[in-house]
Scaffold this motif. Structure first.
Motif, PDB file in Angstrom:
ATOM      1  N   TYR A  67      13.154  -6.084   3.759  1.00  0.00           N
ATOM      2  CA  TYR A  67      12.139  -5.182   4.317  1.00  0.00           C
ATOM      3  C   TYR A  67      12.148  -3.826   3.615  1.00  0.00           C
ATOM      4  O   TYR A  67      13.214  -3.320   3.254  1.00  0.00           O
ATOM      5  N   THR A  68      10.949  -3.254   3.497  1.00  0.00           N
ATOM      6  CA  THR A  68      10.798  -1.891   2.971  1.00  0.00           C
ATOM      7  C   THR A  68       9.821  -1.134   3.877  1.00  0.00           C
ATOM      8  O   THR A  68       9.022  -1.740   4.593  1.00  0.00           O
ATOM      9  N   HIS A  69       9.881   0.189   3.798  1.00  0.00           N
ATOM     10  CA  HIS A  69       8.923   1.016   4.524  1.00  0.00           C
ATOM     11  C   HIS A  69       7.561   0.939   3.835  1.00  0.00           C
ATOM     12  O   HIS A  69       7.478   0.895   2.602  1.00  0.00           O
ATOM     13  N   SER A  70       6.502   0.924   4.648  1.00  0.00           N
ATOM     14  CA  SER A  70       5.132   0.986   4.141  1.00  0.00           C
ATOM     15  C   SER A  70       4.391   1.931   5.071  1.00  0.00           C
ATOM     16  O   SER A  70       4.970   2.473   6.006  1.00  0.00           O
ATOM     17  N   LYS A  71       3.102   2.148   4.824  1.00  0.00           N
ATOM     18  CA  LYS A  71       2.348   3.029   5.724  1.00  0.00           C
ATOM     19  C   LYS A  71       0.869   2.703   5.682  1.00  0.00           C
ATOM     20  O   LYS A  71       0.384   2.079   4.732  1.00  0.00           O
ATOM     21  N   VAL A  72       0.179   3.132   6.737  1.00  0.00           N
ATOM     22  CA  VAL A  72      -1.280   3.049   6.770  1.00  0.00           C
ATOM     23  C   VAL A  72      -1.784   4.487   6.689  1.00  0.00           C
ATOM     24  O   VAL A  72      -1.347   5.353   7.455  1.00  0.00           O
ATOM     25  N   VAL A  73      -2.671   4.744   5.744  1.00  0.00           N
ATOM     26  CA  VAL A  73      -3.223   6.087   5.552  1.00  0.00           C
ATOM     27  C   VAL A  73      -4.654   6.115   6.093  1.00  0.00           C
ATOM     28  O   VAL A  73      -5.506   5.351   5.645  1.00  0.00           O
ATOM     29  N   ALA A  74      -4.880   6.974   7.079  1.00  0.00           N
ATOM     30  CA  ALA A  74      -6.206   7.084   7.702  1.00  0.00           C
ATOM     31  C   ALA A  74      -7.127   7.951   6.847  1.00  0.00           C
ATOM     32  O   ALA A  74      -6.687   8.622   5.908  1.00  0.00           O
ATOM     33  N   ASP A  76      -8.504  10.716   7.476  1.00  0.00           N
ATOM     34  CA  ASP A  76      -8.159  12.144   7.482  1.00  0.00           C
ATOM     35  C   ASP A  76      -6.776  12.409   6.844  1.00  0.00           C
ATOM     36  O   ASP A  76      -6.191  13.477   7.016  1.00  0.00           O
ATOM     37  N   GLN A  77      -6.249  11.371   6.163  1.00  0.00           N
ATOM     38  CA  GLN A  77      -4.956  11.430   5.455  1.00  0.00           C
ATOM     39  C   GLN A  77      -3.737  11.408   6.375  1.00  0.00           C
ATOM     40  O   GLN A  77      -2.600  11.598   5.922  1.00  0.00           O
ATOM     41  N   THR A  78      -3.948  11.182   7.698  1.00  0.00           N
ATOM     42  CA  THR A  78      -2.799  10.981   8.594  1.00  0.00           C
ATOM     43  C   THR A  78      -2.086   9.701   8.156  1.00  0.00           C
ATOM     44  O   THR A  78      -2.741   8.696   7.857  1.00  0.00           O
ATOM     45  N   LEU A 162      -1.458  -0.417  17.244  1.00  0.00           N
ATOM     46  CA  LEU A 162      -2.463  -0.119  16.207  1.00  0.00           C
ATOM     47  C   LEU A 162      -3.810   0.276  16.802  1.00  0.00           C
ATOM     48  O   LEU A 162      -4.836   0.247  16.123  1.00  0.00           O
ATOM     49  N   GLU A 163      -3.800   0.655  18.069  1.00  0.00           N
ATOM     50  CA  GLU A 163      -5.042   1.063  18.735  1.00  0.00           C
ATOM     51  C   GLU A 163      -5.564   2.364  18.137  1.00  0.00           C
ATOM     52  O   GLU A 163      -4.785   3.272  17.820  1.00  0.00           O
ATOM     53  N   ASP A 164      -6.897   2.475  18.020  1.00  0.00           N
ATOM     54  CA  ASP A 164      -7.537   3.700  17.505  1.00  0.00           C
ATOM     55  C   ASP A 164      -6.991   4.108  16.129  1.00  0.00           C
ATOM     56  O   ASP A 164      -6.933   5.289  15.806  1.00  0.00           O
ATOM     57  N   LEU A 165      -6.589   3.147  15.359  1.00  0.00           N
ATOM     58  CA  LEU A 165      -6.031   3.448  14.040  1.00  0.00           C
ATOM     59  C   LEU A 165      -6.824   2.646  13.006  1.00  0.00           C
ATOM     60  O   LEU A 165      -7.132   1.478  13.213  1.00  0.00           O
ATOM     61  N   SER A 166      -7.183   3.275  11.913  1.00  0.00           N
ATOM     62  CA  SER A 166      -7.779   2.528  10.811  1.00  0.00           C
ATOM     63  C   SER A 166      -7.405   3.232   9.519  1.00  0.00           C
ATOM     64  O   SER A 166      -7.081   4.428   9.520  1.00  0.00           O
ATOM     65  N   GLY A 167      -7.421   2.492   8.433  1.00  0.00           N
ATOM     66  CA  GLY A 167      -7.052   3.089   7.154  1.00  0.00           C
ATOM     67  C   GLY A 167      -6.686   2.030   6.142  1.00  0.00           C
ATOM     68  O   GLY A 167      -7.010   0.856   6.309  1.00  0.00           O
ATOM     69  N   TYR A 168      -5.992   2.453   5.099  1.00  0.00           N
ATOM     70  CA  TYR A 168      -5.584   1.486   4.066  1.00  0.00           C
ATOM     71  C   TYR A 168      -4.063   1.473   3.972  1.00  0.00           C
ATOM     72  O   TYR A 168      -3.397   2.469   4.254  1.00  0.00           O
ATOM     73  N   VAL A 169      -3.541   0.329   3.564  1.00  0.00           N
ATOM     74  CA  VAL A 169      -2.090   0.168   3.492  1.00  0.00           C
ATOM     75  C   VAL A 169      -1.562   0.680   2.149  1.00  0.00           C
ATOM     76  O   VAL A 169      -2.215   0.540   1.121  1.00  0.00           O
TER      77      VAL A 169
END
Length: 212
Positions: A67-74, A76-78, A162-169
């Motif tokens: 496993y590695t850390h990843s993120k979703v970037v919204a 607004d860059q959150t 993941l509610e109210d969240l959208s973005g790219y991985v």
């Protein structure tokens, strides 16, 4: 058959790399680089040591998950912190015995207990849907190019994660390797022939399939 799942230890490293090489050789493209990815990611800041496991049969390692850390970037860059697994493998000698399922299920449970938000991974949907993974489109999560692919799979680890969240991985760059580095590392293993085979075409087709 006595099964045991445990964290990987330093004395396991070479054996794990040998097994990964066997498992992935010529699978997605001629040769493979997963054994080097594993070798390199252990020293990377994104590596999650607590979630990297090996599975043993009668005291012998036959597979592993990393496993590695990843993120979703919204928009607004959150940034929303997520985690990702891969490589995950079982030795070809032990395929079709449910060991991969046990290993993945065990690691998902461990990730839930540690309070992580969600797991994002890339793969064939039919491999991961049985664990509850769904295509990124269902959660408004795309690849960095803004497109939704069937191979991007998402599993929330708690209610409303993941509610109210959208973005790219954004996956960790621990997974990116240089062909020259791989070839150099591979020279420390017994020679194997690189071949073109059907599974590579299937993978290429699956990787570019849009979720429309």
């Amino acid at each position: 058959m006595q099964l045991n799942i445990r964290n990987e230890k330093p004395h396991d490293y070479r054996r794990v790399e040998e097994l990964a090489r066997e498992a992935f050789w010529n699978l997605y493209f001629p040769g493979c680089h997963e054994h080097f990815v594993i070798h390199k990611m252990r020293d990377h800041a994104d590596f999650i040591k607590d979630l990297s496991f090996v599975i043993e049969v009668d005291g012998e390692i036959v597979g592993g998950i990393f496993y590695t850390h990843s993120k979703v970037v919204a928009e607004d860059q959150t940034e929303y912190q997520t985690i990702s697994f891969g490589p995950v493998f079982i030795s070809p000698d032990y395929h079709r015995q449910g060991l991969g399922r046990k290993l993945i299920t065990y690691s998902i449970q461990a990730a839930k207990e540690k309070g992580y938000r969600a797991i994002l991974t890339l793969g064939f949907p039919y491999h991961y849907e049985p664990y509850g993974f769904l295509g990124g489109k269902k959660y408004n999560i795309s690849m960095p190019d803004g497109k939704f692919y069937k191979g991007l799979l998402v599993l929330p680890l708690y209610e409303g994660a993941l509610e109210d969240l959208s973005g790219y991985v954004v996956f960790s760059n621990a997974l990116e390797v240089d062909e020259e580095e791989v070839d150099k590392f591979d020279q420390s293993f017994p020679p194997k022939e690189k071949k073109v085979q059907e599974s590579q075409r299937e993978f290429e087709k699956a990787a570019s399939m849009l979720d429309e």
